[in-house]
Design a protein around this motif. Structure first.
Motif, PDB file in Angstrom:
ATOM      1  N   PHE A  59      48.397  49.072  32.678  1.00 61.86           N
ATOM      2  CA  PHE A  59      47.113  49.174  33.362  1.00 61.86           C
ATOM      3  C   PHE A  59      47.285  48.754  34.816  1.00 61.86           C
ATOM      4  O   PHE A  59      48.109  47.899  35.116  1.00 61.86           O
ATOM      5  CB  PHE A  59      46.077  48.282  32.685  1.00 61.86           C
ATOM      6  CG  PHE A  59      45.915  48.620  31.235  1.00 61.86           C
ATOM      7  CD1 PHE A  59      45.320  49.817  30.858  1.00 61.86           C
ATOM      8  CD2 PHE A  59      46.376  47.761  30.263  1.00 61.86           C
ATOM      9  CE1 PHE A  59      45.184  50.137  29.524  1.00 61.86           C
ATOM     10  CE2 PHE A  59      46.242  48.081  28.925  1.00 61.86           C
ATOM     11  CZ  PHE A  59      45.648  49.267  28.558  1.00 61.86           C
ATOM     12  N   PRO A  60      46.517  49.354  35.695  1.00 65.62           N
ATOM     13  CA  PRO A  60      46.617  48.945  37.092  1.00 65.62           C
ATOM     14  C   PRO A  60      46.241  47.477  37.228  1.00 65.62           C
ATOM     15  O   PRO A  60      45.308  47.011  36.569  1.00 65.62           O
ATOM     16  CB  PRO A  60      45.584  49.846  37.800  1.00 65.62           C
ATOM     17  CG  PRO A  60      44.678  50.312  36.720  1.00 65.62           C
ATOM     18  CD  PRO A  60      45.481  50.357  35.463  1.00 65.62           C
ATOM     19  N   LEU A 132      37.599  47.337  25.223  1.00 65.51           N
ATOM     20  CA  LEU A 132      36.564  46.640  26.001  1.00 65.51           C
ATOM     21  C   LEU A 132      36.847  45.146  26.185  1.00 65.51           C
ATOM     22  O   LEU A 132      36.306  44.533  27.095  1.00 65.51           O
ATOM     23  CB  LEU A 132      35.194  46.824  25.341  1.00 65.51           C
ATOM     24  CG  LEU A 132      34.650  48.258  25.397  1.00 65.51           C
ATOM     25  CD1 LEU A 132      33.330  48.369  24.649  1.00 65.51           C
ATOM     26  CD2 LEU A 132      34.471  48.705  26.840  1.00 65.51           C
ATOM     27  N   LEU A 133      37.688  44.567  25.331  1.00 60.97           N
ATOM     28  CA  LEU A 133      37.970  43.131  25.466  1.00 60.97           C
ATOM     29  C   LEU A 133      39.318  42.870  26.128  1.00 60.97           C
ATOM     30  O   LEU A 133      39.423  42.099  27.070  1.00 60.97           O
ATOM     31  CB  LEU A 133      37.964  42.450  24.089  1.00 60.97           C
ATOM     32  CG  LEU A 133      36.680  42.532  23.284  1.00 60.97           C
ATOM     33  CD1 LEU A 133      36.845  41.798  21.960  1.00 60.97           C
ATOM     34  CD2 LEU A 133      35.504  41.950  24.046  1.00 60.97           C
ATOM     35  N   TYR A 134      40.365  43.518  25.622  1.00 56.60           N
ATOM     36  CA  TYR A 134      41.708  43.132  26.040  1.00 56.60           C
ATOM     37  C   TYR A 134      42.180  43.831  27.310  1.00 56.60           C
ATOM     38  O   TYR A 134      42.958  43.256  28.068  1.00 56.60           O
ATOM     39  CB  TYR A 134      42.701  43.351  24.893  1.00 56.60           C
ATOM     40  CG  TYR A 134      42.492  42.338  23.786  1.00 56.60           C
ATOM     41  CD1 TYR A 134      42.960  41.040  23.925  1.00 56.60           C
ATOM     42  CD2 TYR A 134      41.796  42.664  22.631  1.00 56.60           C
ATOM     43  CE1 TYR A 134      42.756  40.092  22.933  1.00 56.60           C
ATOM     44  CE2 TYR A 134      41.578  41.721  21.631  1.00 56.60           C
ATOM     45  CZ  TYR A 134      42.065  40.440  21.790  1.00 56.60           C
ATOM     46  OH  TYR A 134      41.861  39.497  20.822  1.00 56.60           O
ATOM     47  N   VAL A 135      41.721  45.059  27.556  1.00 56.48           N
ATOM     48  CA  VAL A 135      42.128  45.734  28.803  1.00 56.48           C
ATOM     49  C   VAL A 135      41.587  44.976  30.027  1.00 56.48           C
ATOM     50  O   VAL A 135      42.360  44.630  30.926  1.00 56.48           O
ATOM     51  CB  VAL A 135      41.705  47.217  28.805  1.00 56.48           C
ATOM     52  CG1 VAL A 135      41.982  47.846  30.171  1.00 56.48           C
ATOM     53  CG2 VAL A 135      42.443  47.982  27.715  1.00 56.48           C
ATOM     54  N   PRO A 136      40.279  44.645  30.073  1.00 58.12           N
ATOM     55  CA  PRO A 136      39.810  43.844  31.210  1.00 58.12           C
ATOM     56  C   PRO A 136      40.519  42.487  31.281  1.00 58.12           C
ATOM     57  O   PRO A 136      40.850  42.015  32.360  1.00 58.12           O
ATOM     58  CB  PRO A 136      38.310  43.652  30.935  1.00 58.12           C
ATOM     59  CG  PRO A 136      37.943  44.729  29.989  1.00 58.12           C
ATOM     60  CD  PRO A 136      39.171  45.020  29.179  1.00 58.12           C
ATOM     61  N   ALA A 137      40.758  41.860  30.115  1.00 56.49           N
ATOM     62  CA  ALA A 137      41.427  40.550  30.111  1.00 56.49           C
ATOM     63  C   ALA A 137      42.801  40.658  30.761  1.00 56.49           C
ATOM     64  O   ALA A 137      43.201  39.796  31.554  1.00 56.49           O
ATOM     65  CB  ALA A 137      41.540  40.015  28.688  1.00 56.49           C
ATOM     66  N   GLY A 138      43.538  41.740  30.449  1.00 59.53           N
ATOM     67  CA  GLY A 138      44.856  41.961  31.056  1.00 59.53           C
ATOM     68  C   GLY A 138      44.734  42.159  32.560  1.00 59.53           C
ATOM     69  O   GLY A 138      45.526  41.635  33.337  1.00 59.53           O
ATOM     70  N   MET A 139      43.724  42.901  32.970  1.00 62.15           N
ATOM     71  CA  MET A 139      43.541  43.171  34.402  1.00 62.15           C
ATOM     72  C   MET A 139      43.202  41.900  35.179  1.00 62.15           C
ATOM     73  O   MET A 139      43.573  41.756  36.331  1.00 62.15           O
ATOM     74  CB  MET A 139      42.408  44.188  34.611  1.00 62.15           C
ATOM     75  CG  MET A 139      42.807  45.607  34.248  1.00 62.15           C
ATOM     76  SD  MET A 139      41.394  46.696  34.448  1.00 62.15           S
ATOM     77  CE  MET A 139      42.159  48.292  34.182  1.00 62.15           C
ATOM     78  N   PHE A 140      42.491  40.975  34.518  1.00 64.95           N
ATOM     79  CA  PHE A 140      42.108  39.738  35.206  1.00 64.95           C
ATOM     80  C   PHE A 140      43.202  38.667  35.107  1.00 64.95           C
ATOM     81  O   PHE A 140      42.986  37.532  35.534  1.00 64.95           O
ATOM     82  CB  PHE A 140      40.784  39.200  34.648  1.00 64.95           C
ATOM     83  CG  PHE A 140      39.587  39.938  35.175  1.00 64.95           C
ATOM     84  CD1 PHE A 140      39.224  39.835  36.516  1.00 64.95           C
ATOM     85  CD2 PHE A 140      38.834  40.759  34.347  1.00 64.95           C
ATOM     86  CE1 PHE A 140      38.132  40.522  37.020  1.00 64.95           C
ATOM     87  CE2 PHE A 140      37.731  41.460  34.838  1.00 64.95           C
ATOM     88  CZ  PHE A 140      37.382  41.347  36.184  1.00 64.95           C
TER      89      PHE A 140
END
Ligand SMILES: [Zn+2]
Length: 242
Positions: A59-60, A132-140
């Motif tokens: 992910f970016p 919805l939970l882990y992709v944003p968590a990875g990005m942050f």
């Protein structure tokens, strides 16, 4: 640390607890156990592995990795709170949006509750929650290790809240979800109560808590007898015209 051992260990612990102090007496291999075992293997391993082979988990970064500075404990606490509030909202939508309910109703068609029912759900839910939970968590910038332990906590709490136990957690009921509280989420009536996963705070705060002292009369979905029984039937059911 291997997730498989945690899944196995938590399954063994809750099997023993349910033998020791069951809310309802029932056979070890109760009706539908093979379907639920298939759900466990597919939803925890097979499907996530297949998706991992098809979709590269790249992910970016978006340069949003501020969570790195929080340290392990800070990340874990924030991740648990953020994910639980997000899950509360997503779970609400799964019930209230008719298209999403077609998938989530598979989970609610289970006629009884025990720890295995925690895994009795359509694979689309894994896709929804993970993205919805882990992709944003990875990005942050939350670390993979924190995400792993959050997954273990989620599994432990899911097994606990679905278990065939009578625990209501006393005063802690206003903070944490429990088997007695989640039982009412699976009641035929009233509908749309107790959406919380780990914490019950959200239900008390947003007015969806329902926690009388007795047990619901029956579990499942009113007027929906004849639900699909096999794993394959449950997998294709949401795509069939109703
Ligand atoms: Zn639900």
């Amino acid at each position: 640390m291997n997730y498989f051992f945690w899944l196995l260990g938590l399954g063994a612990i809750f099997t023993l607890l349910e033998r020791w102090a069951p809310r309802q007496e029932r056979r070890l291999l109760r009706k539908g156990w093979a379907t639920d075992l298939t759900h466990i293997l597919m939803n925890s391993f097979a499907f996530p592995y297949l998706i991992g082979q098809i979709v590269p988990y790249q992910f970016p970064s978006l340069h949003l990795g501020w969570a790195v500075g929080l340290g392990w404990a800070g990340q874990f606490v924030l991740m648990t709170l953020y994910c639980d509030l997000a899950q509360y909202g997503i779970h609400n939508l799964l019930h209230r949006v008719p298209f999403l309910w077609r998938f989530h109703k598979i989970h609610h068609q289970a006629p009884t509750l025990d720890w295995m029912v925690n895994w009795h759900f359509h694979y689309a839910e894994v896709l929804v929650y993970r993205s919805l939970l882990y992709v944003p968590a990875g990005m942050f910038g939350f670390s993979g290790e924190v995400m792993f332990w959050h997954g273990v906590l989620g599994t432990a709490m899911g097994h606990f809240t679905h278990s065939n136990l009578r625990w209501n957690l006393g005063r802690w009921r206003y903070v944490l979800n429990s088997p007695a509280m989640h039982l009412w989420h699976h009641a035929k009536a009233p509908k749309n109560k107790n959406f919380g996963m780990v914490f019950s705070i959200w239900d008390w705060l947003f007015g969806t808590a329902h926690f009388p002292a007795d047990d619901p009369e029956s579990l499942g979905i009113a007027g929906e007898e004849g639900a699909p029984q096999t794993w394959m039937q449950q997998l294709v059911a949401p795509f069939k015209a109703t």
